[in-house]
Write a protein that holds these residues in place. Structure first.
Motif, PDB file in Angstrom:
ATOM      1  N   PHE A  94       0.864  -1.170   0.000  1.00 33.07           N
ATOM      2  CA  PHE A  94       0.000   0.000   0.000  1.00 33.07           C
ATOM      3  C   PHE A  94       0.900   1.219   0.000  1.00 33.07           C
ATOM      4  CE2 PHE A  94      -3.092  -3.057   1.528  1.00 33.07           C
ATOM      5  CZ  PHE A  94      -4.234  -2.650   0.868  1.00 33.07           C
ATOM      6  N   VAL A  95       0.571   2.167  -0.866  1.00 29.25           N
ATOM      7  CA  VAL A  95       1.371   3.373  -1.018  1.00 29.25           C
ATOM      8  C   VAL A  95       0.475   4.581  -0.785  1.00 29.25           C
ATOM      9  CG1 VAL A  95       2.765   4.721  -2.626  1.00 29.25           C
ATOM     10  CG2 VAL A  95       2.829   2.230  -2.725  1.00 29.25           C
ATOM     11  N   THR A  96       0.941   5.513   0.033  1.00 28.29           N
ATOM     12  CA  THR A  96       0.218   6.760   0.238  1.00 28.29           C
ATOM     13  C   THR A  96       0.825   7.813  -0.679  1.00 28.29           C
ATOM     14  OG1 THR A  96      -0.233   6.196   2.541  1.00 28.29           O
ATOM     15  CG2 THR A  96      -0.450   8.503   1.927  1.00 28.29           C
ATOM     16  N   VAL A  97       0.001   8.303  -1.591  1.00 25.11           N
ATOM     17  CA  VAL A  97       0.439   9.296  -2.566  1.00 25.11           C
ATOM     18  C   VAL A  97      -0.123  10.650  -2.144  1.00 25.11           C
ATOM     19  CG1 VAL A  97       0.385   9.983  -4.991  1.00 25.11           C
ATOM     20  CG2 VAL A  97       0.402   7.553  -4.392  1.00 25.11           C
ATOM     21  N   PRO A  98       0.735  11.623  -1.802  1.00 23.65           N
ATOM     22  CA  PRO A  98       0.224  12.958  -1.482  1.00 23.65           C
ATOM     23  C   PRO A  98      -0.340  13.613  -2.742  1.00 23.65           C
ATOM     24  CG  PRO A  98       2.625  12.945  -1.470  1.00 23.65           C
ATOM     25  CD  PRO A  98       2.182  11.538  -1.700  1.00 23.65           C
ATOM     26  N   LEU A  99      -1.472  14.263  -2.604  1.00 23.34           N
ATOM     27  CA  LEU A  99      -2.144  14.845  -3.769  1.00 23.34           C
ATOM     28  C   LEU A  99      -2.173  16.361  -3.704  1.00 23.34           C
ATOM     29  CD1 LEU A  99      -5.288  12.558  -4.189  1.00 23.34           C
ATOM     30  CD2 LEU A  99      -3.190  12.527  -5.530  1.00 23.34           C
ATOM     31  N   GLN A 100      -2.005  16.975  -4.869  1.00 21.71           N
ATOM     32  CA  GLN A 100      -2.223  18.412  -5.018  1.00 21.71           C
ATOM     33  C   GLN A 100      -3.513  18.656  -5.800  1.00 21.71           C
ATOM     34  OE1 GLN A 100       1.549  19.013  -6.963  1.00 21.71           O
ATOM     35  NE2 GLN A 100       2.311  20.184  -5.214  1.00 21.71           N
ATOM     36  N   LEU A 101      -4.009  17.637  -6.457  1.00 22.03           N
ATOM     37  CA  LEU A 101      -5.243  17.707  -7.233  1.00 22.03           C
ATOM     38  C   LEU A 101      -6.425  17.605  -6.273  1.00 22.03           C
ATOM     39  CD1 LEU A 101      -6.676  17.600 -10.044  1.00 22.03           C
ATOM     40  CD2 LEU A 101      -6.449  15.118  -9.905  1.00 22.03           C
ATOM     41  N   VAL A 113      -8.384   6.327 -14.194  1.00 25.38           N
ATOM     42  CA  VAL A 113      -7.058   5.921 -14.658  1.00 25.38           C
ATOM     43  C   VAL A 113      -6.524   4.785 -13.789  1.00 25.38           C
ATOM     44  CG1 VAL A 113      -4.647   6.670 -14.809  1.00 25.38           C
ATOM     45  CG2 VAL A 113      -6.452   8.107 -15.753  1.00 25.38           C
ATOM     46  N   CYS A 114      -6.658   4.934 -12.464  1.00 31.69           N
ATOM     47  CA  CYS A 114      -6.189   3.875 -11.553  1.00 31.69           C
ATOM     48  C   CYS A 114      -6.935   2.572 -11.788  1.00 31.69           C
ATOM     49  CB  CYS A 114      -6.363   4.305 -10.102  1.00 31.69           C
ATOM     50  SG  CYS A 114      -5.290   5.638  -9.606  1.00 31.69           S
ATOM     51  N   THR A 115      -8.174   2.662 -12.190  1.00 32.11           N
ATOM     52  CA  THR A 115      -8.981   1.472 -12.417  1.00 32.11           C
ATOM     53  C   THR A 115      -8.541   0.716 -13.664  1.00 32.11           C
ATOM     54  OG1 THR A 115     -10.872   2.509 -11.350  1.00 32.11           O
ATOM     55  CG2 THR A 115     -11.341   0.683 -12.807  1.00 32.11           C
ATOM     56  N   GLY A 119      -2.599  -3.697 -11.936  1.00 30.71           N
ATOM     57  CA  GLY A 119      -1.544  -3.670 -10.932  1.00 30.71           C
ATOM     58  C   GLY A 119      -1.704  -2.554  -9.922  1.00 30.71           C
ATOM     59  N   THR A 120      -2.646  -1.642 -10.154  1.00 25.14           N
ATOM     60  CA  THR A 120      -2.907  -0.582  -9.183  1.00 25.14           C
ATOM     61  C   THR A 120      -4.390  -0.558  -8.842  1.00 25.14           C
ATOM     62  OG1 THR A 120      -3.263   1.095 -10.895  1.00 25.14           O
ATOM     63  CG2 THR A 120      -1.033   0.891 -10.016  1.00 25.14           C
ATOM     64  N   VAL A 121      -4.675  -0.271  -7.588  1.00 26.59           N
ATOM     65  CA  VAL A 121      -6.064  -0.161  -7.135  1.00 26.59           C
ATOM     66  C   VAL A 121      -6.175   1.064  -6.233  1.00 26.59           C
ATOM     67  CG1 VAL A 121      -7.896  -1.250  -5.782  1.00 26.59           C
ATOM     68  CG2 VAL A 121      -6.409  -2.651  -7.186  1.00 26.59           C
ATOM     69  N   TRP A 122      -7.136   1.910  -6.527  1.00 29.80           N
ATOM     70  CA  TRP A 122      -7.442   3.080  -5.697  1.00 29.80           C
ATOM     71  C   TRP A 122      -8.123   2.542  -4.453  1.00 29.80           C
ATOM     72  CZ3 TRP A 122      -8.095   8.540  -7.270  1.00 29.80           C
ATOM     73  CH2 TRP A 122      -8.820   9.306  -6.360  1.00 29.80           C
ATOM     74  N   SER A 123      -7.503   2.690  -3.297  1.00 32.20           N
ATOM     75  CA  SER A 123      -8.050   2.104  -2.080  1.00 32.20           C
ATOM     76  C   SER A 123      -8.828   3.095  -1.233  1.00 32.20           C
ATOM     77  CB  SER A 123      -6.934   1.488  -1.234  1.00 32.20           C
ATOM     78  OG  SER A 123      -6.317   0.454  -1.938  1.00 32.20           O
ATOM     79  N   MET A 134      -3.141   3.773  -2.278  1.00 30.49           N
ATOM     80  CA  MET A 134      -3.236   2.866  -3.419  1.00 30.49           C
ATOM     81  C   MET A 134      -2.590   1.541  -3.074  1.00 30.49           C
ATOM     82  SD  MET A 134      -2.158   5.197  -6.652  1.00 30.49           S
ATOM     83  CE  MET A 134      -2.448   3.846  -7.762  1.00 30.49           C
ATOM     84  N   HIS A 135      -3.115   0.485  -3.656  1.00 31.71           N
ATOM     85  CA  HIS A 135      -2.465  -0.814  -3.557  1.00 31.71           C
ATOM     86  C   HIS A 135      -1.770  -1.068  -4.882  1.00 31.71           C
ATOM     87  CE1 HIS A 135      -2.001  -5.198  -3.697  1.00 31.71           C
ATOM     88  NE2 HIS A 135      -1.779  -5.045  -2.403  1.00 31.71           N
TER      89      HIS A 135
END
Length: 162
Positions: A94-101, A113-115, A119-123, A134-135
């Protein structure tokens, strides 16, 4: 006119989809499809986020092209990882992505896009929209993944929506 047809392109698309799915151009199907196509956007209007203002159409096209390429590459990478499962375990994380959006439409596009990228899932999205959890199926370097994700997807979406 805007009150009757809040989303004319959506109305047209729904009507054509109705006709296509029913494989009929009878008067009944034409009228029933038109009724559905007009009423659905009217009833769903309160659920829609703010109107979309697309800026920089060139950026939209570049982003769509990049997503298409990434889908293909990611499909191949995931398939290779699955087929080589006995030799090397994937490093899921699991990765925490800081967002500016923070724009609702931009975040919806980012979720799409993540969907579509294997290999990536918006968690989870933080309540204040400051971070995305994200996973990732097979993660080599978390910092490199975050930078790639932000540069490839978030920044273009910020140009388009903010």
């Amino acid at each position: 006119m805007k009150r009757l047809l809040p989303a004319p392109w959506l109305t047209l698309a729904l009507w054509l989809l109705w006709l296509l799915l029913n494989l009929s151009l009878s008067w009944g199907q034409l009228l029933l499809g038109l009724l559905f196509a007009v009423l659905a956007p009217l009833l769903m209007a309160p659920l829609r986020p703010l109107p979309i203002r697309l800026r920089k159409p060139g950026t939209v096209l570049r982003l769509l092209g990049r997503v298409a390429v990434d889908m293909l590459v990611s499909n191949l990478q995931v398939a290779r990882s699955v087929l080589a499962l006995g030799r090397r375990e994937p490093r899921s994380a699991f990765v925490t992505v800081p967002l500016q959006l923070h724009d609702a439409n931009g975040l919806a596009a980012l979720a799409a896009v993540c969907t579509v990228i294997p290999g990536t899932v918006w968690s989870e999205l933080a309540l204040d929209r400051s971070a995305l959890l994200m996973h990732v199926f097979d993660l080599d370097d978390e910092a490199r993944f975050i930078e790639h994700f932000k540069a490839t997807y978030e920044r273009p979406l910020m140009e388009i929506f903010q």
